[in-house]
Each structure stands twice: as C-alpha cells, then as structure tokens.
Design a protein around this motif. Structure first.
Motif, PDB file in Angstrom:
ATOM      1  N   SER A 144       0.806  -1.222   0.000  1.00  0.00           N
ATOM      2  CA  SER A 144       0.000   0.000   0.000  1.00  0.00           C
ATOM      3  C   SER A 144       0.838   1.271   0.000  1.00  0.00           C
ATOM      4  O   SER A 144       0.307   2.361  -0.211  1.00  0.00           O
ATOM      5  N   CYS A 145       2.154   1.176   0.286  1.00  0.00           N
ATOM      6  CA  CYS A 145       3.032   2.347   0.196  1.00  0.00           C
ATOM      7  C   CYS A 145       2.879   2.955  -1.194  1.00  0.00           C
ATOM      8  O   CYS A 145       2.915   2.243  -2.197  1.00  0.00           O
ATOM      9  N   ARG A 146       2.691   4.284  -1.259  1.00  0.00           N
ATOM     10  CA  ARG A 146       2.340   4.938  -2.524  1.00  0.00           C
ATOM     11  C   ARG A 146       3.476   5.819  -3.035  1.00  0.00           C
ATOM     12  O   ARG A 146       4.180   6.472  -2.270  1.00  0.00           O
ATOM     13  N   ALA A 147       3.624   5.821  -4.359  1.00  0.00           N
ATOM     14  CA  ALA A 147       4.520   6.759  -5.031  1.00  0.00           C
ATOM     15  C   ALA A 147       3.711   7.487  -6.102  1.00  0.00           C
ATOM     16  O   ALA A 147       3.115   6.849  -6.971  1.00  0.00           O
ATOM     17  N   VAL A 148       3.675   8.801  -6.012  1.00  0.00           N
ATOM     18  CA  VAL A 148       2.875   9.621  -6.933  1.00  0.00           C
ATOM     19  C   VAL A 148       3.819  10.498  -7.750  1.00  0.00           C
ATOM     20  O   VAL A 148       4.710  11.158  -7.198  1.00  0.00           O
ATOM     21  N   ARG A 149       3.612  10.531  -9.062  1.00  0.00           N
ATOM     22  CA  ARG A 149       4.470  11.328  -9.936  1.00  0.00           C
ATOM     23  C   ARG A 149       4.147  12.806  -9.778  1.00  0.00           C
ATOM     24  O   ARG A 149       2.982  13.211  -9.784  1.00  0.00           O
ATOM     25  N   ASP A 150       5.190  13.604  -9.610  1.00  0.00           N
ATOM     26  CA  ASP A 150       5.056  15.055  -9.495  1.00  0.00           C
ATOM     27  C   ASP A 150       6.150  15.681 -10.343  1.00  0.00           C
ATOM     28  O   ASP A 150       7.274  15.892  -9.877  1.00  0.00           O
ATOM     29  N   GLY A 151       5.834  15.950 -11.598  1.00  0.00           N
ATOM     30  CA  GLY A 151       6.830  16.502 -12.505  1.00  0.00           C
ATOM     31  C   GLY A 151       7.952  15.524 -12.755  1.00  0.00           C
ATOM     32  O   GLY A 151       7.742  14.398 -13.212  1.00  0.00           O
ATOM     33  N   ASP A 152       9.168  15.922 -12.446  1.00  0.00           N
ATOM     34  CA  ASP A 152      10.349  15.087 -12.655  1.00  0.00           C
ATOM     35  C   ASP A 152      10.712  14.281 -11.417  1.00  0.00           C
ATOM     36  O   ASP A 152      11.840  13.782 -11.295  1.00  0.00           O
ATOM     37  N   GLU A 153       9.753  14.149 -10.494  1.00  0.00           N
ATOM     38  CA  GLU A 153      10.025  13.412  -9.262  1.00  0.00           C
ATOM     39  C   GLU A 153       8.866  12.474  -8.928  1.00  0.00           C
ATOM     40  O   GLU A 153       7.762  12.600  -9.456  1.00  0.00           O
ATOM     41  N   TRP A 154       9.170  11.536  -8.035  1.00  0.00           N
ATOM     42  CA  TRP A 154       8.155  10.713  -7.397  1.00  0.00           C
ATOM     43  C   TRP A 154       8.100  11.096  -5.924  1.00  0.00           C
ATOM     44  O   TRP A 154       9.132  11.342  -5.295  1.00  0.00           O
ATOM     45  N   VAL A 155       6.882  11.164  -5.390  1.00  0.00           N
ATOM     46  CA  VAL A 155       6.691  11.487  -3.980  1.00  0.00           C
ATOM     47  C   VAL A 155       6.141  10.238  -3.298  1.00  0.00           C
ATOM     48  O   VAL A 155       5.081   9.722  -3.675  1.00  0.00           O
ATOM     49  N   VAL A 156       6.871   9.769  -2.285  1.00  0.00           N
ATOM     50  CA  VAL A 156       6.554   8.493  -1.638  1.00  0.00           C
ATOM     51  C   VAL A 156       6.004   8.735  -0.247  1.00  0.00           C
ATOM     52  O   VAL A 156       6.568   9.515   0.540  1.00  0.00           O
ATOM     53  N   ASN A 157       4.909   8.042   0.077  1.00  0.00           N
ATOM     54  CA  ASN A 157       4.332   8.073   1.417  1.00  0.00           C
ATOM     55  C   ASN A 157       3.914   6.656   1.811  1.00  0.00           C
ATOM     56  O   ASN A 157       3.352   5.913   0.995  1.00  0.00           O
ATOM     57  N   GLY A 158       4.183   6.310   3.064  1.00  0.00           N
ATOM     58  CA  GLY A 158       3.805   4.991   3.558  1.00  0.00           C
ATOM     59  C   GLY A 158       4.867   4.439   4.486  1.00  0.00           C
ATOM     60  O   GLY A 158       5.795   5.143   4.909  1.00  0.00           O
ATOM     61  N   THR A 159       4.739   3.172   4.814  1.00  0.00           N
ATOM     62  CA  THR A 159       5.681   2.520   5.735  1.00  0.00           C
ATOM     63  C   THR A 159       6.157   1.196   5.157  1.00  0.00           C
ATOM     64  O   THR A 159       5.493   0.585   4.320  1.00  0.00           O
ATOM     65  N   LYS A 160       7.300   0.774   5.633  1.00  0.00           N
ATOM     66  CA  LYS A 160       7.884  -0.517   5.283  1.00  0.00           C
ATOM     67  C   LYS A 160       8.368  -1.209   6.559  1.00  0.00           C
ATOM     68  O   LYS A 160       8.778  -0.545   7.515  1.00  0.00           O
ATOM     69  N   MET A 161       8.310  -2.540   6.541  1.00  0.00           N
ATOM     70  CA  MET A 161       8.752  -3.325   7.696  1.00  0.00           C
ATOM     71  C   MET A 161       9.898  -4.254   7.286  1.00  0.00           C
ATOM     72  O   MET A 161      10.078  -4.566   6.118  1.00  0.00           O
ATOM     73  N   TRP A 162      10.640  -4.702   8.304  1.00  0.00           N
ATOM     74  CA  TRP A 162      11.663  -5.748   8.156  1.00  0.00           C
ATOM     75  C   TRP A 162      12.751  -5.358   7.153  1.00  0.00           C
ATOM     76  O   TRP A 162      13.180  -6.170   6.341  1.00  0.00           O
ATOM     77  N   CYS A 163      13.179  -4.095   7.234  1.00  0.00           N
ATOM     78  CA  CYS A 163      14.210  -3.605   6.323  1.00  0.00           C
ATOM     79  C   CYS A 163      15.581  -3.730   7.003  1.00  0.00           C
ATOM     80  O   CYS A 163      16.098  -2.760   7.575  1.00  0.00           O
ATOM     81  N   THR A 164      16.140  -4.924   6.952  1.00  0.00           N
ATOM     82  CA  THR A 164      17.431  -5.163   7.586  1.00  0.00           C
ATOM     83  C   THR A 164      18.543  -4.459   6.818  1.00  0.00           C
ATOM     84  O   THR A 164      18.587  -4.515   5.587  1.00  0.00           O
ATOM     85  N   TYR A 165      19.411  -3.768   7.560  1.00  0.00           N
ATOM     86  CA  TYR A 165      20.580  -3.083   7.023  1.00  0.00           C
ATOM     87  C   TYR A 165      20.223  -1.783   6.322  1.00  0.00           C
ATOM     88  O   TYR A 165      21.076  -1.171   5.659  1.00  0.00           O
ATOM     89  N   ALA A 166      18.980  -1.308   6.480  1.00  0.00           N
ATOM     90  CA  ALA A 166      18.557  -0.107   5.762  1.00  0.00           C
ATOM     91  C   ALA A 166      19.402   1.106   6.130  1.00  0.00           C
ATOM     92  O   ALA A 166      19.635   1.985   5.285  1.00  0.00           O
ATOM     93  N   ASP A 167      19.860   1.193   7.361  1.00  0.00           N
ATOM     94  CA  ASP A 167      20.652   2.351   7.769  1.00  0.00           C
ATOM     95  C   ASP A 167      22.050   2.334   7.161  1.00  0.00           C
ATOM     96  O   ASP A 167      22.553   3.350   6.688  1.00  0.00           O
ATOM     97  N   GLN A 168      22.689   1.176   7.137  1.00  0.00           N
ATOM     98  CA  GLN A 168      24.071   1.082   6.660  1.00  0.00           C
ATOM     99  C   GLN A 168      24.185   0.918   5.149  1.00  0.00           C
ATOM    100  O   GLN A 168      25.271   1.066   4.590  1.00  0.00           O
ATOM    101  N   ALA A 169      23.088   0.578   4.498  1.00  0.00           N
ATOM    102  CA  ALA A 169      23.119   0.377   3.051  1.00  0.00           C
ATOM    103  C   ALA A 169      23.427   1.678   2.316  1.00  0.00           C
ATOM    104  O   ALA A 169      23.127   2.772   2.802  1.00  0.00           O
TER     105      ALA A 169
END
Length: 395
Positions: A144-169
């Motif tokens: 359900s995490c959403r990405a909406v196109r806004d011109g030359d960008e995507w705007v992302v809203n939502g949450t993710k779980m179980w993202c191991t190593y996300a900080d150090q990646a």
C-alpha cells in the motif's frame, strides 16, 4: 578399544577443485574472522564491524555472482551457497550481509550495471530491500506504500517493515504502488520499484526509521521505515512502471537456496559444537559421547544436515543451468529451515543446562535458526507453493 574414523579424501564430482577451494577459503575465513567477532558482539547485540565487511570485500565475497566484466568472480549460485553455508556456521548475520552485494542488481539498466556493479563487487556499494509492510509480507501484491508522480520526481508516502541493514546500506530497492486503481483480480499490477541512493549510516530527509526489537539475528539493525513526502527523481524507477512485482519475485529461487544454505550452516554449527561437547563432558565417570542415545542423536543430526545439503546442491545446480525450479526451491527452503530449528534445538538438549545459557554458542545457533523458517517466505508459504504445484491452486 576406541575406533578412529578413517580419513576420507573422496568427494562428489560436482565439488570441483575450484568449488572446494572457495568453500575452504570461506571456512578458514569464518573460523579466523567471523566466529571471534560473533562470540564478542552477539551477546551485546553489537553491529558487524566495518573491518569485517571490508575483509569480505577484499576476498571478493560480494561479487561472487557478478560478472568478471564488472569486477566480480563470475561464479554461480552453487558457489554462492557454498560460501553462505560457511559464513552462517559462524554468524547468520554475516551470511546475510553476503546478499547485500550479490543479487542486488536486478532491474538495473546496462548503464547502471556498468557504473554500479564494480562498486558492489568491491563492497563499496551495498543495498537493502524496502519491500515488506505490516499487511504485505508473503502477500507482496498487498503493498500500500504509494509513489505519486510530481513533474520530474516521485513522492513516496507509507511505511515498510523488516528492512534489515537499511541504515548502513548505500541504496534501497523500494517497492511502492504507483497505480492508485488497484485491480482486485490482479492486485500485483501497479507496483513499481525504485533505486534510492543514500549516504551510508543515515536516512535521507523524508525517511525515518525505528529499529525492530528482535530476539536474534544480531549484528545489524532491522528497521520499520516511514516515508513522509519522500522525493526521488523520475530516473530512480527500476524497470518498467507498474511491473515491480515481477522484479520482487524474480529472485525467489536464489533467495530460497541461499536461505537453505544459511540454515544448513547453522545446523552444522550445532552439530560440530555438540560433537565437541560430548567428547569432553563427563557423567557417571565417562564422556557422555559414549552413551548410545546421544551417539544416535548425533548420527541423526548429521544425516538430516547432509540430506538438506544435497537438496540445496541440486537446486543451486538447476538455477545455474537456467532451469526453472520454483517447486524444488520451495522444498529446499522448507526442508533445510525446518531441519535447522530441529537440529539446533537438539544441540541445546545435548548440552543440557549449559545449552540454556549464553556461555555456549549453541543458543545463538538456535535463536537464529528459528528465524530461517520465517524469512524468504514462511514454512507455511513453502508448503502452499508445493501443494499448489502438486494438487492445483485453490482460488
């Protein structure tokens, strides 16, 4: 009279000298570099040191399956699993770090591969997946995490779980729904994948994270991530818009073989530690390794490990040959991970009261083995895949 087992120098034909060399290299590396670090840091829930990560990179472990033209070793899933088993024998998390290089380049363009894969092979650019959500684990289509196109960008809203190593990646592979009109009959459509480049050790503006309070799998953090109007350039799209689901599931066979190899490594650790223990622990005036029940338990543990290993070798060979083996990969993952929890639990039993302390490694093997039945698709998901293949799907 004590019988000394005869030395064996016969090996299966598929364990070529080259494969034995990389296995033995990983085995020596684990004994010298991984086990001492795990023994020191797992009890205090410390992170895998940068120095250990660099040593893995120097050997070439992050580029096992990356082509030689991009600075990798150009080897296959078989070799990848050989190394994974050895590293997991020392610390499950380190064998997981292996996957933060190998296999993370799916969906890259030719230009991205040429620019980025040499850095991955050198361990300079490692990734993490932002795929699962609270209501979308094995049910990837429910994202359900959403990405909406806004011109030359995507705007992302939502949450993710179980993202191991996300900080150090150094980058995240983020999956988000880009089509707001979800087809109830084909919910997997409309999901896209994005390459989010970031600074190692921090989250960029628009992303915040809370560490998950785990009972094991120490050595690195697993995160719940929140995206709040997080902006990424349009060029961050990986592959074709709306086809991210296929990218998410494209590596499942490799992921399940890798998980099986890691589970086998944990089980082998419990077996080897138990063998060492029964040779030194005495009760009733003799080593407990002389009691038939424990000897038979050791025999059963060894047989179960080898059966799972041979299935894993078969699946790895099938993947390397280009043959689809989703059924066999599910069987391999199921058999190996169920076996690992059973064998590591038996290892604790063999250690008796000492096994239920943190003074022996076997409790670490047991804690981590329990997780292997959950990630990369739970045991129940594997049984569903297998039964659907054999009996037909139920809508």
């Amino acid at each position: 009279m004590t019988h000394k087992p005869a030395a064996r120098d016969d090996v299966p034909v598929y364990l070529t000298p080259e494969r034995l060399a990389i296995r033995d290299l990983a085995r020596e590396f684990t004994a010298k570099e991984v086990l001492p670090v795990a023994d020191r840091l797992d009890p205090e829930r410390g992170d895998i040191p940068d120095g250990l990560r660099q040593k893995m990179a120097d050997i070439g472990f992050f580029g096992i399956m990356i082509g030689e033209e991009h600075g990798g070793l150009g080897l296959g899933v078989f070799e990848y699993c050989l190394v994974a088993e050895e590293l997991a024998r020392g610390w499950l998390s380190v064998s997981g770090l292996l996957a933060r290089g190998n296999g993370m380049g799916g969906g890259f363009t030719d230009e991205q591969e040429a620019r980025l894969l040499p850095r991955v092979a050198r361990g300079e650019w490692l990734g993490a997946y932002a795929l699962s959500e609270a209501e979308a684990g094995s049910d990837v289509a429910n994202i359900s995490c959403r990405a909406v196109r806004d011109g030359d960008e995507w705007v992302v809203n939502g949450t993710k779980m179980w993202c191991t190593y996300a900080d150090q990646a150094d980058y995240l592979v983020l999956f988000a729904r880009t089509d707001p009109h979800r087809d109830p009959d084909k919910p997997h459509r409309g999901i896209s994948a994005f390459l989010v480049e970031k600074e190692r050790g921090v989250f960029p503006p628009g992303i915040t994270g809370n560490p998950v309070r785990k009972i094991g799998y120490f050595g690195w953090q697993t995160w719940e991530l929140s995206f709040d109007d997080f902006r990424i350039p349009a060029s961050a799209l990986l592959g074709e818009e709306g086809k991210g689901f296929y990218l998410a599931v494209s590596g499942l066979e490799v992921g399940r073989a890798h998980t099986a190899a890691r589970a086998i490594g944990l089980a082998r650790a419990a077996l080897e530690d138990s063998i060492a223990y029964v040779k030194t622990r005495e009760q009733f005036g003799r080593p407990i390794g002389e009691f038939q029940y424990l000897r038979f338990q050791i025999a059963k543990m060894a047989a179960d490990i080898e059966a799972a290993r041979q299935l894993m070798y078969s699946v790895a060979t099938a993947i390397d040959s280009g043959r689809r083996c989703s059924l066999e990969a599910a069987m391999c993952k199921l058999v190996a991970t169920e076996m690992a929890e059973r064998v590591t639990s038996q290892g604790i039993q063999i250690h008796g009261g000492a096994g239920y302390t943190t003074d022996f490694r076997v409790e670490r093997h047991w804690r981590d083995a329990r997780l292997t039945r959950i990630f990369e698709g739970t045991s129940e998901i594997q049984m569903r895949i297998i039964s659907d293949e054999l009996l037909g799907r139920i809508d």
